[in-house]
Design a protein around this motif. Sequence first.
Motif, PDB file in Angstrom:
ATOM      1  N   GLY A 355       0.753  -1.631   0.303  1.00 50.74           N
ATOM      2  CA  GLY A 355       0.084  -0.309   0.237  1.00 50.74           C
ATOM      3  C   GLY A 355       0.833   1.402   0.311  1.00 50.74           C
ATOM      4  O   GLY A 355       0.554   2.453  -0.866  1.00 50.74           O
ATOM      5  N   SER A 356       2.122   1.253   0.469  1.00 48.90           N
ATOM      6  CA  SER A 356       2.623   2.346   1.169  1.00 48.90           C
ATOM      7  C   SER A 356       3.623   2.038  -0.403  1.00 48.90           C
ATOM      8  O   SER A 356       3.432   4.264  -0.520  1.00 48.90           O
ATOM      9  N   LEU A 358       2.329   1.652  -3.494  1.00 51.58           N
ATOM     10  CA  LEU A 358       1.062   2.549  -4.723  1.00 51.58           C
ATOM     11  C   LEU A 358       1.558   3.865  -4.308  1.00 51.58           C
ATOM     12  O   LEU A 358       0.860   4.874  -4.990  1.00 51.58           O
ATOM     13  N   LEU A 359       1.107   3.648  -2.636  1.00 49.15           N
ATOM     14  CA  LEU A 359       1.203   5.892  -2.306  1.00 49.15           C
ATOM     15  C   LEU A 359       2.609   7.017  -2.895  1.00 49.15           C
ATOM     16  O   LEU A 359       2.137   7.683  -2.909  1.00 49.15           O
ATOM     17  N   THR A 360       3.156   6.256  -3.281  1.00 50.08           N
ATOM     18  CA  THR A 360       4.544   6.775  -3.689  1.00 50.08           C
ATOM     19  C   THR A 360       3.982   7.751  -4.771  1.00 50.08           C
ATOM     20  O   THR A 360       5.347   8.345  -5.787  1.00 50.08           O
ATOM     21  N   ASP A 371      -5.570   7.162  -6.562  1.00 49.19           N
ATOM     22  CA  ASP A 371      -4.369   7.822  -5.755  1.00 49.19           C
ATOM     23  C   ASP A 371      -4.935   7.222  -5.187  1.00 49.19           C
ATOM     24  O   ASP A 371      -3.395   6.947  -3.641  1.00 49.19           O
ATOM     25  N   PRO A 375      -4.687   2.010  -2.557  1.00 47.89           N
ATOM     26  CA  PRO A 375      -3.998   2.063  -1.156  1.00 47.89           C
ATOM     27  C   PRO A 375      -4.466   1.611  -0.022  1.00 47.89           C
ATOM     28  O   PRO A 375      -4.035   1.470   0.804  1.00 47.89           O
ATOM     29  N   THR A 379      -3.652  -1.369   2.553  1.00 48.23           N
ATOM     30  CA  THR A 379      -3.162  -1.103   3.941  1.00 48.23           C
ATOM     31  C   THR A 379      -3.982  -1.635   4.899  1.00 48.23           C
ATOM     32  O   THR A 379      -2.935  -1.681   6.095  1.00 48.23           O
ATOM     33  N   PHE A 457       6.604   8.086   1.749  1.00 55.02           N
ATOM     34  CA  PHE A 457       5.571   7.235   1.353  1.00 55.02           C
ATOM     35  C   PHE A 457       7.035   6.082   1.100  1.00 55.02           C
ATOM     36  O   PHE A 457       6.715   4.867   1.495  1.00 55.02           O
TER      37      PHE A 457
END
Length: 496
Positions: A355-356, A358-360, A371, A375, A379, A457
Amino acid sequence: METSAPVARLAPTPTLDPRRWWALTLLCGAFLMVVLDGTIVIVALPSVEVDLGFSAQGLQWVISAYAVTFAGLLLLGGRAADLLGRRRVLMVGVVFFTVASLLCGLAWSPAALIAARAVQGVGAAIMTPTALSIISTTFPEGFERNKALGIWGGMGGIGATAGWLIGGPLVDGPGWEWIFFINIPLGLTALALSPVLLGESRAALTRRSYDPAGALTITGALVLLVYALVEAPNTGWGDAQTILLVAGSTAFLAAFVLIESRHRAPLVPLGILRSRTLVGANLVMLTFGTVAFGLPFILTLYAQQVLGYSALEFGLGTAVLAVMAACGSIVGQAIVLRAGFRPVAAAGMTLIGGGSLLLTQVSVGGSYVGDIFLPLLVTGLGIGMAFVSATVAALAGVGGHESGLASGLSNTALQIGAALGVAIVTTVAVFRSEDYLAANEGANPLVVLTEGFQSAFLACVALAGLGLALALLLPGRPRKAAHQLPEPVPATGAAD
């Protein structure tokens, strides 16, 4: 003469308390208050700043005062429950928390609110490990305890995100004071029901002795450490203040270890740290805390500062995180007894890392669906699985007489991880934004912020990777507890 062979007598199996599930409801409600107050205040900060005249630097202490006393006193609160009686200590914690909530709502100055928040943290530090200890001694190790801890973990996930849902309408409606006033009826209800639903229990020791020197040194070590972590993003990690605070914390910790090794009744018997399961679980809990608190903190800033969400809008959007955390807790408790701690904790940390990652990819022109939603979905499931597996592992094989201590250790690891995680992601975001701005003068401020958030992230991905490595070191299967059933000590004149 005929002699009969001796017949072995089996010890009678104590019956389980028929009130235990109602007791769990009460304990989860108390836990919900504690977790909620860690996040709900964030929504009210702008209003608090205006009404009470806070400075920009002083405002952070509305959150930090609570965090410092909460983390600093958890270990002492857990051990006090073992020695003095778990129900009694829980009720004392609820009194502290409820009275402090009233004082927070009535605060007339910045100093008054910060002081009341510190007292609220004291109440939380007493309530949390004590409530978890009561669960540990009320439910036998195995299916029932795992189910209870799954519900406990799900409540934590809900409380961590429900602050936005509840806080927004309260701040916009009757005022910020009501984020504290809502604790008063909940606290009074908990006080009224505790003697009815909770039996008194404490460690069955033949001789009680206390360790004030140990209590003072470990409390001093934890308070200084958390204070250093809270202040480091502002003062700098290499600043003299940060270095001195960490050095002071280390000195207190060394003194604590020396005291505990020589005391006849130590606050923390060092032998408990020989348990590979307990130590491993607390290391996983610490790294879990860094991501579980650091990631939502940065995501909140991105959603509000870059995407322009209001607190209420973002709160509604994060409901999926709470739902998935609850689902992850249910799934985790259901399979941890069959599959063991290692695979469940590892799967949870992997999902958090995913999940982290994906957030980048967040961007200035991002959206909730494009966006944030996926995630949060991934997460949240990982948070529930990792939390419940680390909690179950931290209490596995621990005797009833040390359940409060084990609960205190687990919660202390979580809170230190939370402070460390927020400090790390904040530092990374600020440094990256400054570097980007220095290389791109006149850049769009939203682009500058987003660059910092992307790097933060990525730091969460690294922290989740560390958590995964530690999870893989956990034992595969739960061990049999040394004490599986409660050690009740009837309290004179109290309803059990």
